[in-house]
Design an enzyme around this catalytic site. Structure first.
Site, PDB file in Angstrom:
ATOM      1  N   SER A   1      36.212  35.498  33.031  1.00 30.18           N
ATOM      2  CA  SER A   1      36.002  36.938  32.924  1.00 30.18           C
ATOM      3  C   SER A   1      34.758  37.237  32.080  1.00 30.18           C
ATOM      4  O   SER A   1      33.676  36.778  32.404  1.00 30.18           O
ATOM      5  CB  SER A   1      37.265  37.599  32.358  1.00 30.18           C
ATOM      6  OG  SER A   1      37.196  38.998  32.478  1.00 30.18           O
TER       7      SER A   1
ATOM      8  N   ASP B   1      39.880  38.085  39.060  1.00 37.98           N
ATOM      9  CA  ASP B   1      39.839  37.725  37.645  1.00 37.98           C
ATOM     10  C   ASP B   1      40.525  36.375  37.370  1.00 37.98           C
ATOM     11  O   ASP B   1      41.696  36.173  37.684  1.00 37.98           O
ATOM     12  CB  ASP B   1      40.528  38.825  36.845  1.00 37.98           C
ATOM     13  CG  ASP B   1      40.292  38.707  35.349  1.00 37.98           C
ATOM     14  OD1 ASP B   1      39.798  37.663  34.895  1.00 37.98           O
ATOM     15  OD2 ASP B   1      40.599  39.676  34.635  1.00 37.98           O
TER      16      ASP B   1
END
Length: 731
Positions: free
Chosen positions: A63, A209
């Site tokens: 991320s 993600d």
């Protein structure tokens, strides 16, 4: 004996040489965890590692850790990462629009009546929905800028420092470690929060993600370069307390945090005694507080300084660190590359020439990345693309700018919706629910067919075919047809005494010119039919059906930055119809109307002005074509359409204060406003005793939502009855 003595002496000499040789520094792996905006702390940690001269041998990131770690592995200095983060407009980076001023006027009209955010694709396979609230176009272009994609393609396997970026396959739930391929695409995939940011299509997978499966990839960095020591930076969001879990937003946030913390706990279990674990104290900095990343960087720096004694064990000499930096750091390039050719990749339905004409970069000129990014965002906002990216490729002696359009997987045929609800909490309430089917790129020039339907207080069916006549979409033809049924109330002294049912139909043909993206002029001919039948009350006007035909003219200018709550710009609409041909017994007439609005702002204050007027240059207007006043924001102290007549003038002034600023990730924009309105109706059909100027004063709370504007207000007027009102949806 001599041979044995010589062997012993040689062994001793070798041992002495080994003892005197400098020890090899340990290999160091760096793990940068995910945490959204809290990941700004990674920048501060990297700055301390640089100050202490701690060389890194490989990086694994998730991320925001993938963003910072990817840039560092690509040779970008922490100070340069910090500088770009500081100057980036994080309020708008998650808003993929180029700004309403850059959207063509036809798209503005569609977007103002139908929700662009609720867009379904229509195909033989059924309905398909968009994959995220935000496409991430501006975010991807920011990554390109960060890693200097203008200098050439940056595949991960060619970086001078081994790098692994963690993402999640949303289709299988598998953890995906990306060690090769396009760098910025991998960074973008690792930051794709499901539901908020659209997944990245890569190698046959849909990637989101990486925090869902491995938010702190310690084992990944161990397998990447077999480090002796791992430095781990954890910036994950703590779990909400039970009292903080209130409502669907915090419930969903807690679910994500629980999933993340479970895999983080497993990763932390693999730490070894020699590893260094850093968890900055980020306080109330949330994962969405992107405007506080520099503050997070300072807190990351403070946390790293607390671990400075442990980190110094891995410091190297100035000379050794300078040599390491020279090996991994991106060489500074003062001048951009000169582009020899611009190539737009293959598309399924969008005309590549149309995309190319929207990009200013010319062969033989230095690459202007700022203008290129602006051009790409504007072309992306034409509404047909899922992503629009670029790369700089070197083939032999040529430097090629490659533009890569990715069309919407749910296109090119779309379904949109809209609604509006209005009530004055007395007897006046209206509702309308509408849908629009839009079939695009029916030919190489971008012809499209629209079919719309609306049910409710105003029932209506519309269809049109819009055909550009050139690839720049400057000129166009537009045949159209529509039919609708509405109610026309007649008031006397504030009481509704009669209601007429009015059916209007039209078919016409127009030709027009688009004046840039903000203006449009149309001329044409319309054949119309208007039927008026009394539904309730005394027969004030005769029931009749009229057919007429005549020329039409329309002029539109729209530079508003927002459709409903603008802070700057103007809006002008002028329409004219001349019923030059009417059926036997009918009366020829003409109808002209103009509406003008302007907005300026200062800080949180916005000031809006609206001026309107309409007249019948000759003849008398039928009920169905008469002008009306009354209702929310058109003399709010009166009932909807309480005033109806042959000629009118109207003005409104608003002062609005923005209670908050919002982006697609942050939620609603809330406003408080006061308004002053004045209007006059001449040759009235309804409320004939209300002559002269009528005034209305009011105040309201408003919000800009995905459903359109919401107004909750109160207004009073001398000759009205004063009323509360609620309006929800698009006009």
């Amino acid at each position: 004996m001599l041979r044995r003595i010589a062997l012993v002496l040689a062994t001793l000499a070798a041992a002495s040489a080994l003892a005197q040789a400098p020890a090899q520094p340990p290999r160091i792996g760096l793990v940068l965890g995910g945490g959204g905006a809290r990941g700004g702390a990674h920048i501060g940690v990297l700055q301390v590692l640089e100050d202490l001269r701690v060389p890194i041998d490989c990086i694994a990131g998730t991320s925001m850790g993938a963003l910072v770690g990817g840039a560092y592995a690509a040779g970008v200095a922490p100070s340069d990462i910090r500088e770009l983060v500081a100057k980036t407009d994080w309020v708008n980076i998650f808003d993929d629009s180029a700004g309403r001023e850059q959207v063509n006027i036809r798209r503005k009209e569609l977007d103002d009546r139908f929700y662009s955010g609720i867009e379904l694709g229509v195909s033989s396979e059924g309905l398909r929905f968009r994959e995220g609230a935000v496409a991430g176009e501006k975010l991807k272009l920011l990554f390109n800028q960060l890693v200097r994609a203008d200098l050439g393609d940056r595949p991960i396997e060619d970086l001078r420092m081994p790098l692994s970026i963690i993402a999640t396959d949303i289709g299988t739930g598998e953890r995906v470690a990306i060690r090769s391929g396009n760098l910025t695409s991998a960074m973008r995939a690792s930051m794709s929060v499901p539901g908020l940011i659209a997944p990245v299509h890569r190698d046959g997978r849909k990637l989101v993600d990486g925090g869902l499966t491995d938010n702190l990839p310690i084992e990944e960095v161990r397998s990447l370069c077999k480090p002796d020591v791992v430095i781990v930076v954890n910036v994950g969001s703590p779990l909400f307390s039970p009292d903080e879990v209130k409502g669907i937003v915090t419930v969903l946030g807690q679910v994500v945090n629980l999933l993340t913390e479970q895999n983080v706990a497993r990763s932390l279990g693999s730490l070894r005694p020699n590893d260094i674990y850093i968890r900055p104290n980020l306080g109330d900095i949330t994962s969405t507080a992107f405007t506080r990343q520099i503050e997070a960087a300072e807190r990351g720096r403070a946390a790293a300084l607390l671990a400075a004694d442990d980190l110094r064990r891995f410091s190297v000499s100035h000379e050794a660190y300078a040599a390491w930096q020279e090996r991994v750091r991106l060489a500074e390039v003062r001048s951009p590359p000169v582009i020899d050719e611009v190539v737009v990749e293959e598309t399924r339905f969008v005309n590549r020439d149309t995309i190319r004409r929207g990009i200013a970069q010319e062969p033989g000129q230095p690459l202007d990345t700022r203008t290129l990014a602006s051009d790409l965002v504007r072309e992306f906002n034409e509404g047909d693309l899922h992503a629009l990216d670029y790369g700089v490729i070197r083939e032999r002696d040529k430097t090629i700018l490659r533009i890569t359009p990715v069309e919407k997987p749910w296109g090119p045929n779309y379904l949109r919706f809209g609604l509006n609800l209005a009530t004055d909490f007395r007897s006046e309430s209206t509702f309308n629910l509408r849908a629009l089917y839009r079939r695009t790129w029916m030919n190489s020039l971008g012809g499209e067919w629209l079919f719309g339907a609306q049910i409710g207080s105003l029932q209506r069916i519309d269809t049109e075919f819009y055909q550009p006549l050139d690839k720049n979409h400057v000129t166009f033809l537009r045949p159209y047809g529509n039919t609708g049924l509405e109610k026309a109330p007649i008031f006397l002294e504030g009481n509704r005494v009669a209601v007429y049912r009015v059916q209007k139909s039209a078919a016409g043909f127009e030709g027009g010119v688009n004046l840039g993206v903000s203006g449009q002029v149309r001329v044409g001919w319309a054949e119309r039919r208007i039927g008026e039948v009394l539904e309730t009350g005394p027969d004030v006007f005769n029931n009749l059906t009229e057919r007429m035909g005549g020329p039409t003219v329309a002029i539109s200018v729209d530079t508003y930055d927002q459709p409903y709550f603008p802070t700057r710009g103007i809006k002008l609409d002028v329409t004219h119809f001349d019923a030059a041909r009417v059926t036997d017994g009918g009366e020829k007439y003409a109808r002209t109307e103009a509406r003008f609005g302007a907005a300026v702002s200062s800080g949180r204050w916005s000031f809006l002005t609206a001026l309107e007027g309409g007249t019948a240059p000759h003849g008398n207007l039928p009920i169905g074509d008469a002008f009306t006043l009354g209702g929310p924001r058109r003399l709010s102290g009166f009932a909807t359409d309480q005033l109806r007549g042959q000629e009118y003038a109207f003005g409104r002034m608003d002062a609005q204060y923005r209670l908050n600023f919002a982006t697609p990730l942050y939620g609603l924009t809330l406003l408080a406003g006061v308004t002053a309105e004045a209007g006059r109706m001449n040759n009235a059909m309804s409320e004939p005793t209300l002559t002269g100027w009528q005034r209305s004063l009011g105040a309201y709370i408003a919000a800009n939502t995905f459903l359109g504007p919401i107004y909750l207000g109160v207004a009073d007027a001398k000759n009205g009855r004063g009323r509360f009102y609620l309006f929800i949806g698009t006009p």
